[in-house]
Design a protein around this motif. Structure first.
Motif, PDB file in Angstrom:
ATOM      1  N   THR A  59       0.806  -1.221   0.000  1.00 14.25           N
ATOM      2  CA  THR A  59       0.000   0.000   0.000  1.00 14.25           C
ATOM      3  C   THR A  59       0.839   1.271   0.000  1.00 14.25           C
ATOM      4  O   THR A  59       0.338   2.336  -0.317  1.00 14.25           O
ATOM      5  CB  THR A  59      -0.936   0.024   1.228  1.00 14.25           C
ATOM      6  OG1 THR A  59      -0.144  -0.107   2.420  1.00 14.25           O
ATOM      7  CG2 THR A  59      -1.932  -1.126   1.161  1.00 14.25           C
ATOM      8  N   ARG A  60       2.121   1.150   0.349  1.00 12.44           N
ATOM      9  CA  ARG A  60       2.979   2.338   0.391  1.00 12.44           C
ATOM     10  C   ARG A  60       4.455   1.916   0.390  1.00 12.44           C
ATOM     11  O   ARG A  60       4.825   0.901   0.975  1.00 12.44           O
ATOM     12  CB  ARG A  60       2.673   3.172   1.643  1.00 12.44           C
ATOM     13  CG  ARG A  60       3.495   4.465   1.766  1.00 12.44           C
ATOM     14  CD  ARG A  60       3.001   5.302   2.940  1.00 12.44           C
ATOM     15  NE  ARG A  60       3.886   6.396   3.253  1.00 12.44           N
ATOM     16  CZ  ARG A  60       3.962   7.532   2.573  1.00 12.44           C
ATOM     17  NH1 ARG A  60       3.187   7.716   1.521  1.00 12.44           N
ATOM     18  NH2 ARG A  60       4.786   8.501   2.934  1.00 12.44           N
ATOM     19  N   ILE A  61       5.290   2.727  -0.292  1.00  7.85           N
ATOM     20  CA  ILE A  61       6.738   2.541  -0.269  1.00  7.85           C
ATOM     21  C   ILE A  61       7.346   3.881   0.116  1.00  7.85           C
ATOM     22  O   ILE A  61       7.154   4.881  -0.587  1.00  7.85           O
ATOM     23  CB  ILE A  61       7.285   2.094  -1.642  1.00  7.85           C
ATOM     24  CG1 ILE A  61       6.581   0.818  -2.114  1.00  7.85           C
ATOM     25  CG2 ILE A  61       8.777   1.862  -1.574  1.00  7.85           C
ATOM     26  CD1 ILE A  61       6.941   0.412  -3.530  1.00  7.85           C
ATOM     27  N   ASN A  62       8.074   3.920   1.228  1.00  6.63           N
ATOM     28  CA  ASN A  62       8.603   5.193   1.707  1.00  6.63           C
ATOM     29  C   ASN A  62       9.925   4.986   2.440  1.00  6.63           C
ATOM     30  O   ASN A  62       9.987   4.250   3.430  1.00  6.63           O
ATOM     31  CB  ASN A  62       7.594   5.864   2.658  1.00  6.63           C
ATOM     32  CG  ASN A  62       8.093   7.202   3.181  1.00  6.63           C
ATOM     33  OD1 ASN A  62       8.658   7.988   2.429  1.00  6.63           O
ATOM     34  ND2 ASN A  62       7.895   7.449   4.459  1.00  6.63           N
ATOM     35  N   ASN A  63      10.990   5.630   1.928  1.00  5.34           N
ATOM     36  CA  ASN A  63      12.296   5.619   2.581  1.00  5.34           C
ATOM     37  C   ASN A  63      12.751   4.199   2.929  1.00  5.34           C
ATOM     38  O   ASN A  63      13.051   3.900   4.085  1.00  5.34           O
ATOM     39  CB  ASN A  63      12.260   6.489   3.843  1.00  5.34           C
ATOM     40  CG  ASN A  63      13.659   6.806   4.350  1.00  5.34           C
ATOM     41  OD1 ASN A  63      14.629   6.792   3.578  1.00  5.34           O
ATOM     42  ND2 ASN A  63      13.780   7.071   5.637  1.00  5.34           N
ATOM     43  N   ARG A  64      12.773   3.339   1.925  1.00  9.91           N
ATOM     44  CA  ARG A  64      13.199   1.947   2.040  1.00  9.91           C
ATOM     45  C   ARG A  64      12.208   1.083   2.833  1.00  9.91           C
ATOM     46  O   ARG A  64      12.458  -0.093   3.062  1.00  9.91           O
ATOM     47  CB  ARG A  64      14.587   1.813   2.683  1.00  9.91           C
ATOM     48  CG  ARG A  64      15.743   2.293   1.818  1.00  9.91           C
ATOM     49  CD  ARG A  64      17.086   1.921   2.451  1.00  9.91           C
ATOM     50  NE  ARG A  64      18.186   2.217   1.540  1.00  9.91           N
ATOM     51  CZ  ARG A  64      18.798   3.394   1.474  1.00  9.91           C
ATOM     52  NH1 ARG A  64      18.396   4.369   2.274  1.00  9.91           N
ATOM     53  NH2 ARG A  64      19.791   3.589   0.639  1.00  9.91           N
ATOM     54  N   LYS A  65      11.107   1.652   3.242  1.00  5.38           N
ATOM     55  CA  LYS A  65      10.123   0.908   4.020  1.00  5.38           C
ATOM     56  C   LYS A  65       8.910   0.577   3.159  1.00  5.38           C
ATOM     57  O   LYS A  65       8.355   1.443   2.488  1.00  5.38           O
ATOM     58  CB  LYS A  65       9.696   1.712   5.251  1.00  5.38           C
ATOM     59  CG  LYS A  65      10.838   1.941   6.230  1.00  5.38           C
ATOM     60  CD  LYS A  65      10.410   2.835   7.387  1.00  5.38           C
ATOM     61  CE  LYS A  65      11.577   3.085   8.339  1.00  5.38           C
ATOM     62  NZ  LYS A  65      11.196   4.027   9.424  1.00  5.38           N
ATOM     63  N   VAL A  66       8.517  -0.697   3.184  1.00  6.28           N
ATOM     64  CA  VAL A  66       7.381  -1.180   2.398  1.00  6.28           C
ATOM     65  C   VAL A  66       6.245  -1.526   3.351  1.00  6.28           C
ATOM     66  O   VAL A  66       6.427  -2.309   4.294  1.00  6.28           O
ATOM     67  CB  VAL A  66       7.780  -2.422   1.571  1.00  6.28           C
ATOM     68  CG1 VAL A  66       6.563  -2.967   0.828  1.00  6.28           C
ATOM     69  CG2 VAL A  66       8.894  -2.077   0.583  1.00  6.28           C
ATOM     70  N   THR A  67       5.079  -0.944   3.126  1.00  6.32           N
ATOM     71  CA  THR A  67       3.918  -1.201   3.969  1.00  6.32           C
ATOM     72  C   THR A  67       3.010  -2.212   3.285  1.00  6.32           C
ATOM     73  O   THR A  67       2.598  -2.017   2.139  1.00  6.32           O
ATOM     74  CB  THR A  67       3.135   0.098   4.242  1.00  6.32           C
ATOM     75  OG1 THR A  67       4.018   1.063   4.829  1.00  6.32           O
ATOM     76  CG2 THR A  67       1.973  -0.165   5.193  1.00  6.32           C
ATOM     77  N   GLY A  68       2.733  -3.311   3.990  1.00  8.58           N
ATOM     78  CA  GLY A  68       1.871  -4.366   3.455  1.00  8.58           C
ATOM     79  C   GLY A  68       0.973  -4.914   4.540  1.00  8.58           C
ATOM     80  O   GLY A  68       0.808  -4.290   5.606  1.00  8.58           O
ATOM     81  N   THR A 120       4.882   5.649  -4.016  1.00  5.89           N
ATOM     82  CA  THR A 120       5.985   6.388  -3.408  1.00  5.89           C
ATOM     83  C   THR A 120       5.710   7.886  -3.296  1.00  5.89           C
ATOM     84  O   THR A 120       6.584   8.647  -2.879  1.00  5.89           O
ATOM     85  CB  THR A 120       7.269   6.190  -4.235  1.00  5.89           C
ATOM     86  OG1 THR A 120       7.016   6.589  -5.601  1.00  5.89           O
ATOM     87  CG2 THR A 120       7.732   4.753  -4.210  1.00  5.89           C
ATOM     88  N   ASP A 121       4.492   8.311  -3.699  1.00  4.25           N
ATOM     89  CA  ASP A 121       4.146   9.741  -3.704  1.00  4.25           C
ATOM     90  C   ASP A 121       5.142  10.539  -4.527  1.00  4.25           C
ATOM     91  O   ASP A 121       5.557  11.646  -4.161  1.00  4.25           O
ATOM     92  CB  ASP A 121       4.091  10.299  -2.268  1.00  4.25           C
ATOM     93  CG  ASP A 121       2.930   9.726  -1.464  1.00  4.25           C
ATOM     94  OD1 ASP A 121       1.884   9.433  -2.068  1.00  4.25           O
ATOM     95  OD2 ASP A 121       3.075   9.554  -0.239  1.00  4.25           O
ATOM     96  N   SER A 122       5.540   9.958  -5.662  1.00  8.53           N
ATOM     97  CA  SER A 122       6.501  10.604  -6.561  1.00  8.53           C
ATOM     98  C   SER A 122       5.768  11.187  -7.765  1.00  8.53           C
ATOM     99  O   SER A 122       4.624  10.795  -8.062  1.00  8.53           O
ATOM    100  CB  SER A 122       7.549   9.597  -7.040  1.00  8.53           C
ATOM    101  OG  SER A 122       8.238   9.027  -5.945  1.00  8.53           O
TER     102      SER A 122
END
Length: 349
Positions: free
Chosen positions: A93-102, A125-127
């Motif tokens: 659901t999200r990828i942020n600063n090397r962290k993957v949310t699942g 990644t909000d890119s």
């Protein structure tokens, strides 16, 4: 540069075909249809896709044992030998600063590799969206998959491709976002006992009907499917085996599973375009605008939306390149962080 010289400076497949002046219309159509390996028409893809046929004619055609999916099973076995943790059905659901949310919460990694469409990667990644979002979309597919009687499967080859009646009209309809009157259709046939046949009692067949990446009502897709399948059934000679007004419907033991563009949009481009947005022929190959390494230096991208084209060359080619680049970057990082550590090679697994 050597390939450009051989192709006469024709960057697009369409330009090369026009320059080559192929007299046999059937051969011309077969070469032109190779543009669908990148999801577009001849004017939208590099001339290199026409050269693929010359390569096949010279070197022969090779397929993995057990069909294309046999390659997936082989790669999986290699990963499991190396104790790689493979998780299926894992929704990120999200990828942020090397962290993957699942589903299991947030996990941190040294490197993240995204195989989904670059537009979805940008959203996770909000890119900013990739520069290709203004380009035309590649094609999509309507897939039918189900079990059939083994005696029918035994009469048929493992793989078949059915050409459209009129290639020019077919490509024109795709560009306009219309369902083709006569589509290009792939047929994959896995007999009873085949290594990748999931049904222990019956054969399994899959039909892939080429369509544009657009929204159509279920009724319209059903009409299109029935029309194309009647044509394919006739070409396959099913009418002699299944004496029915519509032998294709008689083919299935149960209602086949239908995979429409919305299904492919769940993990690919949201439109269902198999290869995402097309890029100009001159920008394909090593010049593709969506880079392997994201602006976030720890994030890498693979897949047809990055490395243009489909099939084994497009999929494995990009993956091999990215693997080597990642290992090189990690080795460089280790050397920078350790003054005493000797330079070392990191093996490609």
């Amino acid at each position: 540069m050597k390939m450009i010289r051989l192709l006469g400076g024709s960057f697009s497949l369409g330009a090369w075909l026009k320059r080559a002046k192929i007299r046999d219309g059937r051969l011309h159509d077969i070469i032109e249809l190779q543009s669908l390996n990148a999801g577009g028409n001849a004017s939208q893809v590099p001339a290199l896709f026409g050269a693929l046929l010359a390569t096949l004619a010279t070197d022969g055609v090779f397929v993995p044992k057990g069909g294309m999916y046999g390659l997936i099973l082989h790669l999986e076995s290699l990963l499991r030998i190396q104790h790689v943790d493979i998780r299926t059905g894992y929704s990120v659901t999200r990828i942020n600063n090397r962290k993957v949310t699942g589903p299991d919460g947030e996990e941190e990694f040294d490197v993240v590799v995204s195989g989904v469409d670059p537009l979805l990667t940008a959203r996770l990644t909000d890119s900013p969206p990739p520069v290709t979002v203004k380009n035309p979309l590649s094609c999509s597919v309507l897939g039918l998959f189900g079990s059939v009687k083994p005696r029918i499967s035994e009469r048929l080859p493992i793989h078949q491709v059915f050409m459209p009646k009129d290639s020019s009209k077919f490509f024109s309809e795709l560009v306009q976002g219309l369902l083709p009157e006569s589509s290009m259709v792939f047929c994959h046939n896995y007999p009873l006992g085949h290594p990748i046949n999931p049904d222990p009692q019956h054969a399994v067949m899959a039909f892939l009907l080429t369509i544009p990446a657009a929204q159509f009502s279920p009724t319209r897709l059903q009409e299109f499917s029935d029309q194309q399948c009647r044509r394919v059934a006739k070409l396959m000679g099913l009418a002699s085996v299944l004496p029915n007004e519509n032998p294709f419907k008689e083919l299935w033991l149960d209602v086949p599973t239908v995979l429409d563009p919305a299904y492919y949009g769940e993990f690919g481009h949201p439109s269902g375009a198999l290869y995402g947005h097309l890029v100009a022929p001159i920008a394909a190959g090593p010049f593709h605008p969506v880079r392997y390494q994201h602006a976030l230096r720890w994030l890498w991208q693979v897949g047809a939306g990055v490395h243009p084209g489909g099939g084994i060359p497009g999929t494995l080619g990009g993956a091999i390149i990215v693997s080597e680049k990642i290992l090189g970057a990690l080795a460089h990082s280790i050397n920078l962080n350790s003054r005493t550590a000797p330079r070392q090679k990191v093996p490609l697994m």
